[in-house]
Enzyme design. Structure first.
Site, PDB file in Angstrom:
ATOM      1  N   GLY A 289       0.830  -1.208   0.000  1.00  0.00           N
ATOM      2  CA  GLY A 289       0.000   0.000   0.000  1.00  0.00           C
ATOM      3  C   GLY A 289       0.853   1.242   0.000  1.00  0.00           C
TER       4      GLY A 289
ATOM      5  N   GLY B 139      -0.571   4.524   0.127  1.00  0.00           N
ATOM      6  CA  GLY B 139      -1.316   5.698   0.580  1.00  0.00           C
ATOM      7  C   GLY B 139      -0.502   6.396   1.663  1.00  0.00           C
TER       8      GLY B 139
ATOM      9  CG  PHE C 175     -13.259  18.993   9.998  1.00  0.00           C
ATOM     10  CD1 PHE C 175     -12.784  19.878   9.046  1.00  0.00           C
ATOM     11  CD2 PHE C 175     -13.583  17.697   9.598  1.00  0.00           C
ATOM     12  CE1 PHE C 175     -12.631  19.481   7.729  1.00  0.00           C
ATOM     13  CE2 PHE C 175     -13.430  17.293   8.281  1.00  0.00           C
ATOM     14  CZ  PHE C 175     -12.950  18.188   7.340  1.00  0.00           C
TER      15      PHE C 175
ATOM     16  CD  GLN D 165     -17.147   8.394   9.954  1.00  0.00           C
ATOM     17  OE1 GLN D 165     -16.220   8.741   9.218  1.00  0.00           O
ATOM     18  NE2 GLN D 165     -17.206   8.740  11.210  1.00  0.00           N
TER      19      GLN D 165
ATOM     20  CG  HIS E 173     -18.850  11.955   5.252  1.00  0.00           C
ATOM     21  ND1 HIS E 173     -19.631  13.044   4.954  1.00  0.00           N
ATOM     22  CD2 HIS E 173     -17.647  12.446   5.614  1.00  0.00           C
ATOM     23  CE1 HIS E 173     -18.921  14.146   5.138  1.00  0.00           C
ATOM     24  NE2 HIS E 173     -17.717  13.811   5.535  1.00  0.00           N
TER      25      HIS E 173
ATOM     26  CG  LEU F 251     -16.834  13.016   1.432  1.00  0.00           C
ATOM     27  CD1 LEU F 251     -17.704  12.024   2.165  1.00  0.00           C
ATOM     28  CD2 LEU F 251     -15.457  13.072   2.046  1.00  0.00           C
TER      29      LEU F 251
ATOM     30  CD  GLU G 101     -17.137  16.414   9.525  1.00  0.00           C
ATOM     31  OE1 GLU G 101     -17.413  15.242   9.199  1.00  0.00           O
ATOM     32  OE2 GLU G 101     -16.512  16.708  10.538  1.00  0.00           O
TER      33      GLU G 101
ATOM     34  NE  ARG H 185     -16.802  12.832   9.075  1.00  0.00           N
ATOM     35  CZ  ARG H 185     -15.664  12.639   8.445  1.00  0.00           C
ATOM     36  NH1 ARG H 185     -15.191  11.421   8.288  1.00  0.00           N
ATOM     37  NH2 ARG H 185     -14.993  13.659   7.967  1.00  0.00           N
TER      38      ARG H 185
ATOM     39  CG  HIS I  55     -16.350   8.501   4.660  1.00  0.00           C
ATOM     40  ND1 HIS I  55     -15.832   8.932   3.459  1.00  0.00           N
ATOM     41  CD2 HIS I  55     -15.664   9.151   5.625  1.00  0.00           C
ATOM     42  CE1 HIS I  55     -14.865   9.807   3.691  1.00  0.00           C
ATOM     43  NE2 HIS I  55     -14.724   9.947   4.995  1.00  0.00           N
TER      44      HIS I  55
ATOM     45  NE  ARG J 235     -11.990   8.411   9.671  1.00  0.00           N
ATOM     46  CZ  ARG J 235     -12.028   9.509   8.909  1.00  0.00           C
ATOM     47  NH1 ARG J 235     -11.576  10.673   9.370  1.00  0.00           N
ATOM     48  NH2 ARG J 235     -12.528   9.456   7.698  1.00  0.00           N
TER      49      ARG J 235
HETATM   50  C1  FAD Z   1     -13.369  11.162  -0.593  1.00  0.00           C
HETATM   51  C2  FAD Z   1     -12.679  11.000   0.729  1.00  0.00           C
HETATM   52  C3  FAD Z   1     -12.344  12.117   1.479  1.00  0.00           C
HETATM   53  C4  FAD Z   1     -11.692  11.986   2.714  1.00  0.00           C
HETATM   54  N1  FAD Z   1     -11.361  13.109   3.425  1.00  0.00           N
HETATM   55  C5  FAD Z   1     -10.668  12.978   4.587  1.00  0.00           C
HETATM   56  C6  FAD Z   1     -10.215  14.132   5.320  1.00  0.00           C
HETATM   57  O1  FAD Z   1     -10.419  15.274   4.918  1.00  0.00           O
HETATM   58  N2  FAD Z   1      -9.544  13.933   6.468  1.00  0.00           N
HETATM   59  C7  FAD Z   1      -9.275  12.681   6.948  1.00  0.00           C
HETATM   60  O2  FAD Z   1      -8.666  12.564   7.994  1.00  0.00           O
HETATM   61  N3  FAD Z   1      -9.680  11.575   6.262  1.00  0.00           N
HETATM   62  C8  FAD Z   1     -10.349  11.702   5.102  1.00  0.00           C
HETATM   63  N4  FAD Z   1     -10.742  10.569   4.413  1.00  0.00           N
HETATM   64  C9  FAD Z   1     -10.316   9.247   4.882  1.00  0.00           C
HETATM   65  C10 FAD Z   1      -8.873   9.001   4.511  1.00  0.00           C
HETATM   66  O3  FAD Z   1      -8.583   9.661   3.306  1.00  0.00           O
HETATM   67  C11 FAD Z   1      -8.560   7.520   4.336  1.00  0.00           C
HETATM   68  O4  FAD Z   1      -9.013   6.814   5.444  1.00  0.00           O
HETATM   69  C12 FAD Z   1      -7.052   7.336   4.205  1.00  0.00           C
HETATM   70  O5  FAD Z   1      -6.548   8.147   3.177  1.00  0.00           O
HETATM   71  C13 FAD Z   1      -6.640   5.902   3.983  1.00  0.00           C
HETATM   72  O6  FAD Z   1      -5.250   5.892   3.786  1.00  0.00           O
HETATM   73  P1  FAD Z   1      -4.409   4.545   3.754  1.00  0.00           P
HETATM   74  O7  FAD Z   1      -2.983   4.941   3.663  1.00  0.00           O
HETATM   75  O8  FAD Z   1      -4.827   3.673   4.863  1.00  0.00           O
HETATM   76  O9  FAD Z   1      -4.874   3.840   2.410  1.00  0.00           O
HETATM   77  P2  FAD Z   1      -5.188   4.399   0.931  1.00  0.00           P
HETATM   78  O10 FAD Z   1      -4.774   5.797   0.738  1.00  0.00           O
HETATM   79  O11 FAD Z   1      -6.587   4.025   0.638  1.00  0.00           O
HETATM   80  O12 FAD Z   1      -4.220   3.534   0.056  1.00  0.00           O
HETATM   81  C14 FAD Z   1      -4.347   2.135  -0.056  1.00  0.00           C
HETATM   82  C15 FAD Z   1      -3.138   1.627  -0.774  1.00  0.00           C
HETATM   83  O13 FAD Z   1      -3.136   0.218  -0.743  1.00  0.00           O
HETATM   84  C16 FAD Z   1      -2.841  -0.291  -2.016  1.00  0.00           C
HETATM   85  N5  FAD Z   1      -3.458  -1.619  -2.104  1.00  0.00           N
HETATM   86  C17 FAD Z   1      -4.692  -2.002  -1.743  1.00  0.00           C
HETATM   87  N6  FAD Z   1      -4.867  -3.319  -1.975  1.00  0.00           N
HETATM   88  C18 FAD Z   1      -3.712  -3.774  -2.484  1.00  0.00           C
HETATM   89  C19 FAD Z   1      -3.257  -5.035  -2.932  1.00  0.00           C
HETATM   90  N7  FAD Z   1      -4.040  -6.108  -2.906  1.00  0.00           N
HETATM   91  N8  FAD Z   1      -2.002  -5.120  -3.401  1.00  0.00           N
HETATM   92  C20 FAD Z   1      -1.185  -4.041  -3.473  1.00  0.00           C
HETATM   93  N9  FAD Z   1      -1.569  -2.830  -3.062  1.00  0.00           N
HETATM   94  C21 FAD Z   1      -2.808  -2.698  -2.571  1.00  0.00           C
HETATM   95  C22 FAD Z   1      -3.376   0.730  -2.989  1.00  0.00           C
HETATM   96  O14 FAD Z   1      -2.711   0.649  -4.216  1.00  0.00           O
HETATM   97  C23 FAD Z   1      -3.071   2.025  -2.245  1.00  0.00           C
HETATM   98  O15 FAD Z   1      -1.773   2.443  -2.530  1.00  0.00           O
HETATM   99  C24 FAD Z   1     -11.394  10.693   3.185  1.00  0.00           C
HETATM  100  C25 FAD Z   1     -11.720   9.573   2.434  1.00  0.00           C
HETATM  101  C26 FAD Z   1     -12.379   9.716   1.232  1.00  0.00           C
HETATM  102  C27 FAD Z   1     -12.767   8.475   0.471  1.00  0.00           C
END
Ligand code: FAD
Length: 594
Positions: free
Chosen positions: A16, A18, A120, A240, A242, A252, A255, A286, A367, A409
């Site tokens: 991952g 992210g 927020f 959750q 949203h 989305l 907020e 939320r 969400h 959350r």
């Molecule tokens: C539209 C939206 C707006 C949001 N706004 C906010 C905000 O303002 N503030 C806040 O705090 N939170 C917000 N959130 C929540 C927050 O963005 C997410 O919870 C957070 O970004 C998740 O990050 P992560 O690093 O856990 O995973 P992600 O950013 O979801 O990344 C997942 C990673 O895993 C990889 N992956 C998945 N499965 C596999 C696999 N089988 N093999 C290899 N790679 C894989 C993907 O390629 C990706 O790189 C928002 C969410 C959304 C959907």
């Protein structure tokens, strides 16, 4: 091992890219050899879609303290969060946000040049009970900026990236971790990553539901892979909704819109949140806001009798409410265009309406996963009710449950979670790997999952994945959504079991090797079905209402019986539930009043 399987060796692999995965990679790569494997190109991860902000008690605009942030987080969680972990989250949020600033993240600024902060949902000054300005933001593109900043830093640190590699299995031998198995999207070939440590940072599984803010890729792969390899899932009943997704599309609306003064209005033109949360109104947490919207709609007060209400951020509406409340703020069309640029763009693109002059039709949208892979505060996976660590296995971000969000959350707390616990997990792996032994791979480590993918590829005439996906998503929306009862949860479980049986015959049209997204999406559907069932199993057992889990047949929170985390284990063909205590601290459970 078949000769078309490639083997790579690293100290640690992070699945991952992210915010959580990249932050961990940045820290781990300073000391050990790490690979980041991602099914998406890193900067396409869902973190890049996060809009509104990252919470930290910097106190740049008004007085704030990390302990207040902790109080809000615990209260918002409906007292299910572990308070030791919440302390870490809120205390380290402050230094981590400043660290991001030093990495070059272009935050919005106050006139004095400090990081700008806004209101927020659920973030308050507990003394005045009024909303506090705690969300640090880069316009409404905060996640995008975090992701870009971290990715650049990782490139600079020479992290090894395997982009568009899909991890499909974890190599676990008894209580040791030996690596992961991945498929290259481009070639269809299998790759074994042999390592001392594995970290999952694979994000959420909003795609279990029909109306969701989540990207197509959020199918819970990491969580499902761990579940299949004997790791329990914690607190899965808490998902959750949203409050403000674009009607029917689920996209989305941040907020941040309400943080800047936007209000929710029902079909009768009433600002109904005044009735449900008299003090904090539209900025209630939320779960409370989503339920309030549902109740309005069910009472026939949706707009034009339909299943939506309005989110109104037109300057004349907002300024009128500011004036009524004796709030000296005023907003203009230009302010909206600048501070909520992304939102304005989304409304114009997806709805063909202009939020500066028209209200936005919204409904609650699936969400965020509060539950997931149980971990301690260093991101180490813990695998039973005694919190026994499974050495070498880590998780952070949305796929993990540490647990700082408990039953609900607060907005902005996911981005904090990613960077705070991503960093801790990265640091811990950097300390763990040099002293750990690289244990040998078992014979044919990719064999089992290769057979499973071949089975799907070669099935013919069976059920098409989209048919099953559609039924699962509709069932989860109707029966495992904002409100639940014994009866509809039982129905859901019956349907989900049926879908699981049908999944055994699932077949795809594309039988090829290269870029076979058909096949990988069918595999992802298997993950979704499993997590959907775990969610329903845990929700059926919890006979109380708390945070994101609202039971119509058990409307009260029941601390005597249910102040505990659930753990769901996969056993044979079914699931077993166990429970572990919540870590309490400074804040005793109280009835939540907003
Ligand atoms: C539209 C939206 C707006 C949001 N706004 C906010 C905000 O303002 N503030 C806040 O705090 N939170 C917000 N959130 C929540 C927050 O963005 C997410 O919870 C957070 O970004 C998740 O990050 P992560 O690093 O856990 O995973 P992600 O950013 O979801 O990344 C997942 C990673 O895993 C990889 N992956 C998945 N499965 C596999 C696999 N089988 N093999 C290899 N790679 C894989 C993907 O390629 C990706 O790189 C928002 C969410 C959304 C959907």
């Amino acid at each position: 091992m078949p000769n078309n399987v490639h083997t790579h060796t690293f100290d640690a692999v992070i699945v991952g890219a992210g915010g959580a995965g990249l932050m961990a990679a940045l820290y781990a790569s300073r000391k050990i050899n790490v690979a980041v494997i991602s099914k998406l190109y890193p900067t396409r991860s869902h973190t890049g879609a996060a809009l509104g902000g990252i919470g930290a008690a910097l106190g740049n605009v008004e007085e704030d303290r990390w302990e207040w942030h902790a109080y809000d987080t615990v209260k918002g969680s409906d007292y299910l969060a572990d308070q030791d972990a919440v302390d870490v989250l809120c205390k380290e949020a402050v230094e981590t946000v400043i660290e991001l600033e030093h990495m070059g993240l272009p935050f919005d600024r106050t006139p004095e040049g400090k990081i700008a902060q806004r209101r927020f949902g659920g973030h308050t000054n507990p003394e005045t009970k009024k909303p506090v300005q705690r969300a640090c933001h880069a316009a409404d593109r905060t996640g995008h900026m975090i992701l870009q900043t971290l990715y650049q830093q990782c490139i600079r640190n020479k992290v090894n990236f395997f982009d568009e590699y899909h991890v499909v299995d974890l190599i676990r031998v008894d209580n040791t971790i030996r690596g992961v198995v991945a498929v290259s999207l481009a070639t269809g070939e299998f790759h074994v990553f042999h390592s001392k440590a594995v970290m999952f940072a694979t994000g959420g599984w909003g795609k279990c539901w029909e109306v969701t803010s989540n990207a197509h890729s959020l199918t819970g792969d990491g969580a499902a892979v761990c579940l299949r390899r004997g790791i329990p899932m914690e607190d899965m009943e808490f998902f959750q909704f949203h409050p403000t997704g674009i009607f029917r599309l689920g996209i989305l609306i941040t907020e941040g819109v309400r943080g800047e003064g936007g209000v929710l209005i029902n079909g009768k033109g009433e600002r109904f949140m005044e009735r449900y949360a008299p003090t904090i109104k539209d900025l209630a947490s939320r779960d409370v806001t989503s339920r309030s919207i549902y109740l309005e709609i069910m009472a026939g007060r949706g707009v034009n009798g339909r299943n939506y209400v309005h989110l109104d951020v037109r300057p004349e509406t907002v300024n009128r409410y500011f004036e009524e409340a004796g709030d000296s703020r005023r907003i203009t069309a230009q302010f909206i265009e600048e501070k909520l640029a992304e939102t304005v763009d989304q409304c114009r693109t997806y709805l063909g309406i202009d939020p500066v002059t028209e209200p936005i039709p919204i409904q609650p949208t699936a969400h965020y996963a509060m539950g997931g892979i149980p971990t301690d505060v260093d991101g180490r996976a813990v695998v039973d009710a005694q919190n026994t660590v499974l050495p070498g296995l880590y998780a952070a971000g949305e796929c993990a449950c540490v647990s700082v969000h408990g039953a609900n959350r607060l907005g902005t707390n996911s981005l904090v979670d990613l960077v705070v616990f991503g960093r801790r997990a990265g640091n811990h792996m950097a300390g763990y790997c040099p002293g750990a032994e690289l244990l040998p791979l078992p014979d044919n480590p990719a064999g089992e999952v290769m057979a499973e993918l071949e089975r799907i590829r070669n099935n013919s005439g069976g059920t098409r994945p989209y048919v099953l996906r559609d039924r699962m998503q509709k069932t989860m929306m109707a029966n495992v959504g904002v409100f639940r009862t014994e009866e509809i949860l039982n129905e859901a479980l019956e349907t989900l079991r049926e879908l699981r049986a049908q999944y055994a015959n699932v077949s795809v049209d594309d039988k090829g090797q290269r870029f076979n997204t058909d096949l990988l999406e069918a595999w992802e559907l298997g993950c979704l079905l499993e997590l959907a069932e775990v969610t329903a199993v845990a929700a059926q057992a919890r006979t109380e209402s708390r945070g994101g889990h609202a039971r119509d047949d058990y409307p009260e929170r029941n601390d005597e019986q249910w102040l505990k985390h659930s753990l769901c284990f996969k056993e044979g063909d079914g699931y077993r539930l166990d429970y572990k205590p919540v870590v309490l601290g400074r804040y005793e459970p109280q009835k939540r009043v907003y």
